[in-house]
Every structure is written in structure tokens, then in C-alpha cells.
Design a protein around this motif. Sequence first.
Motif, PDB file in Angstrom:
ATOM      1  N   ASP A   5      -3.089   0.133   8.390  1.00 16.21           N
ATOM      2  CA  ASP A   5      -2.950   0.820   7.112  1.00 16.21           C
ATOM      3  C   ASP A   5      -4.013   1.914   7.026  1.00 16.21           C
ATOM      4  O   ASP A   5      -4.943   1.977   7.852  1.00 16.21           O
ATOM      5  CB  ASP A   5      -3.043  -0.161   5.941  1.00 16.21           C
ATOM      6  CG  ASP A   5      -4.364  -0.922   5.894  1.00 16.21           C
ATOM      7  OD1 ASP A   5      -5.440  -0.282   5.986  1.00 16.21           O
ATOM      8  OD2 ASP A   5      -4.328  -2.160   5.768  1.00 16.21           O
ATOM      9  N   LYS A   6      -3.895   2.786   6.055  1.00 14.50           N
ATOM     10  CA  LYS A   6      -4.751   3.975   5.984  1.00 14.50           C
ATOM     11  C   LYS A   6      -6.228   3.609   5.883  1.00 14.50           C
ATOM     12  O   LYS A   6      -7.077   4.193   6.577  1.00 14.50           O
ATOM     13  CB  LYS A   6      -4.338   4.829   4.792  1.00 14.50           C
ATOM     14  CG  LYS A   6      -5.131   6.124   4.667  1.00 14.50           C
ATOM     15  CD  LYS A   6      -4.646   6.967   3.491  1.00 14.50           C
ATOM     16  CE  LYS A   6      -5.448   8.260   3.369  1.00 14.50           C
ATOM     17  NZ  LYS A   6      -4.993   9.087   2.224  1.00 14.50           N
ATOM     18  N   ASP A   7      -6.575   2.649   5.035  1.00 14.31           N
ATOM     19  CA  ASP A   7      -7.987   2.278   4.850  1.00 14.31           C
ATOM     20  C   ASP A   7      -8.575   1.729   6.151  1.00 14.31           C
ATOM     21  O   ASP A   7      -9.709   2.073   6.521  1.00 14.31           O
ATOM     22  CB  ASP A   7      -8.125   1.241   3.738  1.00 14.31           C
ATOM     23  CG  ASP A   7      -7.829   1.816   2.360  1.00 14.31           C
ATOM     24  OD1 ASP A   7      -7.857   3.064   2.222  1.00 14.31           O
ATOM     25  OD2 ASP A   7      -7.565   1.038   1.425  1.00 14.31           O
ATOM     26  N   SER A   8      -7.823   0.874   6.851  1.00 21.21           N
ATOM     27  CA  SER A   8      -8.323   0.298   8.102  1.00 21.21           C
ATOM     28  C   SER A   8      -8.485   1.366   9.173  1.00 21.21           C
ATOM     29  O   SER A   8      -9.452   1.357   9.941  1.00 21.21           O
ATOM     30  CB  SER A   8      -7.362  -0.792   8.604  1.00 21.21           C
ATOM     31  OG  SER A   8      -7.281  -1.856   7.677  1.00 21.21           O
ATOM     32  N   ASP A  19       5.137  -3.647   8.226  1.00 24.44           N
ATOM     33  CA  ASP A  19       5.210  -2.718   7.100  1.00 24.44           C
ATOM     34  C   ASP A  19       4.111  -2.954   6.073  1.00 24.44           C
ATOM     35  O   ASP A  19       3.969  -2.163   5.130  1.00 24.44           O
ATOM     36  CB  ASP A  19       6.577  -2.802   6.416  1.00 24.44           C
ATOM     37  CG  ASP A  19       6.921  -4.215   5.967  1.00 24.44           C
ATOM     38  OD1 ASP A  19       6.342  -5.170   6.514  1.00 24.44           O
ATOM     39  OD2 ASP A  19       7.766  -4.364   5.064  1.00 24.44           O
ATOM     40  N   GLU A  20       3.290  -4.027   6.256  1.00 25.06           N
ATOM     41  CA  GLU A  20       2.266  -4.336   5.259  1.00 25.06           C
ATOM     42  C   GLU A  20       0.892  -4.621   5.857  1.00 25.06           C
ATOM     43  O   GLU A  20      -0.132  -4.317   5.235  1.00 25.06           O
ATOM     44  CB  GLU A  20       2.693  -5.548   4.412  1.00 25.06           C
ATOM     45  CG  GLU A  20       3.953  -5.318   3.576  1.00 25.06           C
ATOM     46  CD  GLU A  20       4.264  -6.515   2.695  1.00 25.06           C
ATOM     47  OE1 GLU A  20       3.388  -7.392   2.569  1.00 25.06           O
ATOM     48  OE2 GLU A  20       5.373  -6.573   2.141  1.00 25.06           O
ATOM     49  N   ASP A  21       0.841  -5.232   7.034  1.00 24.88           N
ATOM     50  CA  ASP A  21      -0.418  -5.711   7.592  1.00 24.88           C
ATOM     51  C   ASP A  21      -0.860  -4.855   8.781  1.00 24.88           C
ATOM     52  O   ASP A  21      -0.119  -4.019   9.277  1.00 24.88           O
ATOM     53  CB  ASP A  21      -0.254  -7.172   8.052  1.00 24.88           C
ATOM     54  CG  ASP A  21       0.221  -8.089   6.941  1.00 24.88           C
ATOM     55  OD1 ASP A  21      -0.231  -7.905   5.796  1.00 24.88           O
ATOM     56  OD2 ASP A  21       1.047  -8.976   7.225  1.00 24.88           O
ATOM     57  N   ASN A  22      -2.069  -5.119   9.234  1.00 20.44           N
ATOM     58  CA  ASN A  22      -2.542  -4.543  10.487  1.00 20.44           C
ATOM     59  C   ASN A  22      -1.976  -5.379  11.642  1.00 20.44           C
ATOM     60  O   ASN A  22      -2.106  -6.602  11.645  1.00 20.44           O
ATOM     61  CB  ASN A  22      -4.068  -4.543  10.541  1.00 20.44           C
ATOM     62  CG  ASN A  22      -4.673  -3.608   9.513  1.00 20.44           C
ATOM     63  OD1 ASN A  22      -4.133  -2.536   9.246  1.00 20.44           O
ATOM     64  ND2 ASN A  22      -5.793  -4.004   8.928  1.00 20.44           N
ATOM     65  N   SER A  75       0.741   6.588   5.074  1.00 20.60           N
ATOM     66  CA  SER A  75       0.157   5.319   4.643  1.00 20.60           C
ATOM     67  C   SER A  75      -0.114   4.392   5.820  1.00 20.60           C
ATOM     68  O   SER A  75      -0.770   3.367   5.665  1.00 20.60           O
ATOM     69  CB  SER A  75       1.094   4.619   3.655  1.00 20.60           C
ATOM     70  OG  SER A  75       2.344   4.338   4.269  1.00 20.60           O
ATOM     71  N   ARG A  76       0.374   4.748   7.012  1.00 22.14           N
ATOM     72  CA  ARG A  76       0.199   3.913   8.211  1.00 22.14           C
ATOM     73  C   ARG A  76      -0.092   4.794   9.411  1.00 22.14           C
ATOM     74  O   ARG A  76       0.474   5.882   9.553  1.00 22.14           O
ATOM     75  CB  ARG A  76       1.451   3.066   8.455  1.00 22.14           C
ATOM     76  CG  ARG A  76       1.377   2.170   9.690  1.00 22.14           C
ATOM     77  CD  ARG A  76       2.300   0.993   9.578  1.00 22.14           C
ATOM     78  NE  ARG A  76       1.861   0.079   8.535  1.00 22.14           N
ATOM     79  CZ  ARG A  76       0.979  -0.916   8.711  1.00 22.14           C
ATOM     80  NH1 ARG A  76       0.465  -1.138   9.917  1.00 22.14           N
ATOM     81  NH2 ARG A  76       0.622  -1.693   7.722  1.00 22.14           N
ATOM     82  N   ASN A 121       6.452   6.400   8.300  1.00 16.08           N
ATOM     83  CA  ASN A 121       5.850   6.246   6.987  1.00 16.08           C
ATOM     84  C   ASN A 121       6.911   6.425   5.906  1.00 16.08           C
ATOM     85  O   ASN A 121       7.570   7.463   5.848  1.00 16.08           O
ATOM     86  CB  ASN A 121       4.743   7.297   6.782  1.00 16.08           C
ATOM     87  CG  ASN A 121       3.432   6.889   7.421  1.00 16.08           C
ATOM     88  OD1 ASN A 121       2.952   5.782   7.202  1.00 16.08           O
ATOM     89  ND2 ASN A 121       2.853   7.770   8.223  1.00 16.08           N
TER      90      ASN A 121
END
Length: 354
Positions: free
Chosen positions: A118-121, A100-103, A140-141, A135
Motif C-alpha cells: 500500500d502507499k504508506d508502506s 487488494d488490501e494488504d501487503n 494507492s498500491r 490501481n
Amino acid sequence: MSADLDRTPRSLLVSERSSFQDERNRVSSQVEQHHLNYKVSVLLPECGSAPPHLDSVLKSFSSFYLIRNLPVYELLDNDFLQSAVYQGSVYGLSYRTRIDEDNCVALTPKGRLTLSLDKDSFEMLGVEGKASRFNHRAKSRFIVSVDLTDSCMAPGGRGYQRLLTGLRSRLQLKTDFLLSHHPGGGASLQALLSRYDWSEHTPETTHHTLTHLSCPALLTSDLLSCDPHSVLEWLGAVDAQVSRENSSSSFLSSLVCPEPMTTVGRALSVSVCGLLLPQDIHRLIQQIRCYLEQPHLESWASLTVHGFVDSPVSWGTNEHGVLRGGDTFYSLLMFHDHTYYLHLATGSHDTCPP
């Protein structure tokens, strides 16, 4: 306090009753589809110590490897694909990453590579994917899932080069990684292991002998009078060594044994923890079936297998997510007449088990 904290997380439970002698039974397929397992628990009533053949299986689970700070693009290495992915079943999972938080990264049999980003990655990686089904905030994922055995992912192909470039040059994702391979084992992984800091691990086995155990009266395979949720809750309490007395002076546990109940003089509780392969779980089930064919005061046994809470996948290639709970497990109640009850359970952020 959040308004939804007082609500019990939604869960899914699928149950079936059948026989191992029925050609249509689904035990083997369910075991094979639950790829990434971290714990198997066995309960044997009226047993003080594991019989030699059963103990041998428990001690012979395949070892696995922890590779530290592995660049994920190494999973696309041509030698690794040729010696491991194309030759057998590879099981891999990013270690100590939170879904829920990391790649998070998973590599499952038949060469399926799954990235939960995550969205940025995801935007930095620059390859095709889809928004996560789970999500809890708007998109966001994202999930990237590729078949490394597909022709478009052959080394040198367009799809392969795009993913390799994204992982090597743009995202540069690294993670501690658990890895195992069947049937080649460490030999097929040696080229990859030799380039990084790694350690080999053997699954950890623990035994507990229980006395005067109150348990459901499962002397036959007729469980219609027992609620499956209560039986599973009881099995979990036994495995976790939680008190089930529900005495008036206890404020820690209100768990009780479901009715109808009986008391056995002794029982053996065994658990194995690690990156556990379905092939080893298959062997364990077969050995428990052989054990049940012998005359016993109690003619049943249970086996429960838990998946990794933070795995990107649960059964097969189904997406797994965690917001609350994160359950993904199956429990098998087996009887001397070859009948069984199979319970498949997932948490609120999972699709229904197949």
C-alpha cells in the motif's frame, strides 16, 4: 447498489491447439512460468480409480512449509541466498494476505522478490518501485520487484543494503509465509526454518468417483464445435460437484453440459491442493499422457491448474491484481493421439497470458 455490480467482470482467455510431438509446443514453458499454484484438478472419463503409476505421482507432490510471523528481511539473509536462492528454484508466498488490501510478498524462481505494498508502506520502505497497473484508486498500491541474483543485490552492495535497511528498520514487514524449494527441499531451508515457528505440510489429495456423467463428446481432438468457455465452465462444475441437470425445480444451478454430449458410466475426479511446484505438475502431465496411450472407451483427459488468487504475480513476473474475480489458471485437454488444447485464463486485473 454499485452501478458496476451487475456487470460481469472482464476476463481473458487464450487458447491454442497443438501436439506434444511438435517441438514448438508451449506446454512445458507455460507450466514453468506459472510459478505459484494452489490446486490441480484431473478428470479421467471411464476410470473408477487412479492407475498405480498415476496414483504414485499424485501422492508424491513435494511438501512445503508454513513459517509463522516471518520478517521479510530474512529472505535477504546471506545463508538463505547461498543455500537456496542461488542453488535452485525457490517458491514463496505470503499466506492469507489479500492483494487488494494488504501487503503481499512473493519469491519466485531465479530469485525474483516481489512486494505489493500500500502507499504508506511503499513510502516507508524507501526503495525504488512503480505504481501498480491495477490501481482502482489513484496510485494507492505500488510494486517493488528485485532480482536477488543481480550483482547490485549481492550482500553488501548498495541496492542490497538499501532494501535490507528498509525492511529491517523502517517498514519491519512480517507475514506468515509459504515456502518450498526444488531440488534441495527442507535441507536447504533448514537454517531459516530453525529460527522461527514453522510446520511442514503435504499437499492434500481428494478423489471422487462419478457415475453416469454427462460430458462433451470429446472422442477426438476436434473441438471446433465446442465453445471453450462452455467446456471450462463444465469442467469447473464437475470439479466443484455442482449439479449440471438444470431441472425446472432447481434454483441453485442453471449449468448444462455443452453439446454435443455423451454419457460415461463412470469417471474419476482428482484434486491436489497446497503450494504445488511446476516440476510436480510436469510429472503428472507426463503420467496422464502414458495413461492415454492405453486402450480406453474414452480417449481424453483434462488437467486444470489454479494459481493463488492473492499472489502478486501470475505468469512469470507479470503483475497479478484482484478487484473482482482474481482468476489465474490454465486448463489442458489431452488426447490419445498426443494432441492437446491449452486454455490460459486470467481475470480483469491481469495482463494477457504469455
